[in-house]
Design an enzyme around this catalytic site. Sequence first.
Site, PDB file in Angstrom:
ATOM      1  N   SER A  98       0.723  -1.220  -0.057  1.00 42.53           N
ATOM      2  CA  SER A  98      -0.092  -0.052   0.056  1.00 42.53           C
ATOM      3  C   SER A  98       0.667   1.183   0.103  1.00 42.53           C
ATOM      4  O   SER A  98       0.600   2.244  -0.626  1.00 42.53           O
ATOM      5  CB  SER A  98      -0.912   0.035   1.060  1.00 42.53           C
ATOM      6  OG  SER A  98      -1.974  -0.848   1.040  1.00 42.53           O
ATOM      7  N   PHE A 136      -2.617  10.374  -0.751  1.00 37.18           N
ATOM      8  CA  PHE A 136      -4.068  10.672  -1.770  1.00 37.18           C
ATOM      9  C   PHE A 136      -5.217  10.953  -1.121  1.00 37.18           C
ATOM     10  O   PHE A 136      -5.579  10.103  -0.242  1.00 37.18           O
ATOM     11  CB  PHE A 136      -3.913   9.369  -2.669  1.00 37.18           C
ATOM     12  CG  PHE A 136      -5.208   9.619  -3.586  1.00 37.18           C
ATOM     13  CD1 PHE A 136      -4.835  10.277  -4.978  1.00 37.18           C
ATOM     14  CD2 PHE A 136      -6.235   8.948  -3.539  1.00 37.18           C
ATOM     15  CE1 PHE A 136      -5.781  10.261  -6.002  1.00 37.18           C
ATOM     16  CE2 PHE A 136      -7.232   8.969  -4.546  1.00 37.18           C
ATOM     17  CZ  PHE A 136      -7.069   9.500  -5.430  1.00 37.18           C
ATOM     18  N   LEU A 138      -8.958  11.544  -1.213  1.00 39.98           N
ATOM     19  CA  LEU A 138     -10.318  11.522  -2.052  1.00 39.98           C
ATOM     20  C   LEU A 138     -11.520  10.997  -1.235  1.00 39.98           C
ATOM     21  O   LEU A 138     -12.137  11.836  -1.001  1.00 39.98           O
ATOM     22  CB  LEU A 138     -10.225  10.547  -3.042  1.00 39.98           C
ATOM     23  CG  LEU A 138     -11.519  10.218  -4.084  1.00 39.98           C
ATOM     24  CD1 LEU A 138     -11.761  11.638  -4.731  1.00 39.98           C
ATOM     25  CD2 LEU A 138     -11.363   9.087  -4.915  1.00 39.98           C
ATOM     26  N   GLY A 144     -17.546   7.735   0.321  1.00 42.65           N
ATOM     27  CA  GLY A 144     -16.445   6.596   0.007  1.00 42.65           C
ATOM     28  C   GLY A 144     -16.967   6.242  -1.579  1.00 42.65           C
ATOM     29  O   GLY A 144     -16.192   6.556  -2.508  1.00 42.65           O
ATOM     30  N   TRP A 169      -9.307   7.631   5.969  1.00 41.68           N
ATOM     31  CA  TRP A 169      -8.901   6.399   5.568  1.00 41.68           C
ATOM     32  C   TRP A 169      -7.775   6.325   4.654  1.00 41.68           C
ATOM     33  O   TRP A 169      -7.550   6.130   3.474  1.00 41.68           O
ATOM     34  CB  TRP A 169      -9.899   5.444   4.905  1.00 41.68           C
ATOM     35  CG  TRP A 169     -11.113   5.217   5.782  1.00 41.68           C
ATOM     36  CD1 TRP A 169     -12.525   5.473   5.371  1.00 41.68           C
ATOM     37  CD2 TRP A 169     -10.990   4.515   7.131  1.00 41.68           C
ATOM     38  NE1 TRP A 169     -13.205   5.045   6.657  1.00 41.68           N
ATOM     39  CE2 TRP A 169     -12.383   4.732   7.569  1.00 41.68           C
ATOM     40  CE3 TRP A 169      -9.936   3.981   7.960  1.00 41.68           C
ATOM     41  CZ2 TRP A 169     -12.810   3.973   8.920  1.00 41.68           C
ATOM     42  CZ3 TRP A 169     -10.592   3.338   9.197  1.00 41.68           C
ATOM     43  CH2 TRP A 169     -11.683   3.482   9.584  1.00 41.68           C
ATOM     44  N   GLU A 371     -10.214   1.487  -2.552  1.00 41.89           N
ATOM     45  CA  GLU A 371     -10.066   1.725  -3.955  1.00 41.89           C
ATOM     46  C   GLU A 371     -11.248   0.846  -4.751  1.00 41.89           C
ATOM     47  O   GLU A 371     -10.743   0.339  -5.770  1.00 41.89           O
ATOM     48  CB  GLU A 371      -8.651   1.199  -4.350  1.00 41.89           C
ATOM     49  CG  GLU A 371      -7.717   2.167  -3.725  1.00 41.89           C
ATOM     50  CD  GLU A 371      -6.162   2.042  -4.195  1.00 41.89           C
ATOM     51  OE1 GLU A 371      -6.174   1.859  -5.346  1.00 41.89           O
ATOM     52  OE2 GLU A 371      -5.449   2.192  -3.238  1.00 41.89           O
TER      53      GLU A 371
END
Length: 392
Positions: A98, A136, A138, A144, A169, A371
């Site tokens: 990760s 990152f 988002l 989510g 997260w 993801e």
Amino acid sequence: MQKDLYQHPDYYLVDELLTEEHKLIRDSVRAFVKKDISPIIEEYAQRAEFPKQVIKGLADAGCFGPFIPQQYGGPGLDYISYGIMMQELERGDSGIRSTASVQGSLVMFPIYKYGSEEQKKKYLPKLASGEMMGCFGLTEPNFGSNPAGMLTNYKDAGNHVVLNGSKMWISNAPFADIAVVWAKDDNGEIKGLIVERGMPGFTTPETHGKWSLRASATGELVFDNVKVPKENILPNVKGLKGPLGCLSSARYGIAWGALGCAMDCYDTALRYSIQRIQFDRPIGGFQLTQKKLAEMITEITKSQLMNWRLGVLKNEDRATPAQISMAKRNSVDIALKVSREARQILGGMGITGEYSIMRHMMNLESVITYEGTHDIHLLITGMDVTGLNAFK
């Protein structure tokens, strides 16, 4: 401490589809994992701590943005090489993969793909060398699977913008030097911004109490009237195309990486089944154990072939987001099933830190969600084959 005796399964001689360079890259990353990851990872997972000392080794092995051209500090490798590297790293631990995935696909990729020449020269070489680490932004507390609903936004304030909102997260957040953050502008258009640690109002509180990805650092990104220079806005993309393009790159790496977990669990269970004696014979000689092992290697082999073909398409710039989505979902799904069957073969020993299986199983419970969840990826495939959108 268990010695790392891993030997990768290759029932259909998939190695013959790889180039000599691919095999050298794999051997190099595998050696790094056996030397620097395997001996320490159980201890760090038990402590719920990320081993920061492995960052230099990851960078030296070329694991940060392998596909980034040499002119920006990357090794300029192809996408099969990238996949193989992620497979070997996640064979060691999902949290380590990760860290590399986020750095390469979610931070370096958007700067390379959507950034200005100045941004590329400023950030990419330092990110490739590990001198600078990124994250990152988002996912938000209330958004989510539906990132379009994000609330994080920025307002024009002359030569800078003012950023407000939060993300959660976020892998690497607690120690990241920069964050590629996706937020809405005054017109509600989603754009990417590079936010640097030290900018007033930017904090990264760490997430505690995880049962999964315990050797990975996870946190929040909080923006309280953060002044971000306009030159830090990624100029060459707008809308969800930006973050979703990054996620396609990362999901491709996960497809290979999760398979690494499955291969490690299978290899461990196979070796144990031959060594463990019950009723005066190895348990590998019993029909139910052989059923488990046969089903494991069948699913692993199918996934190896799917990932290799996807890598070829990716190298040819022909891999679609939906194809990548299918591979991500498939690899994680079979990896979870393999880990659970492998745990049963090991019996009580399977829940201990003496073996990697339970750690992989817990990690995969995160990988199957982040993801793109298992169900969302199924709907992506469903929409692709029917042409009908089931999301709304």
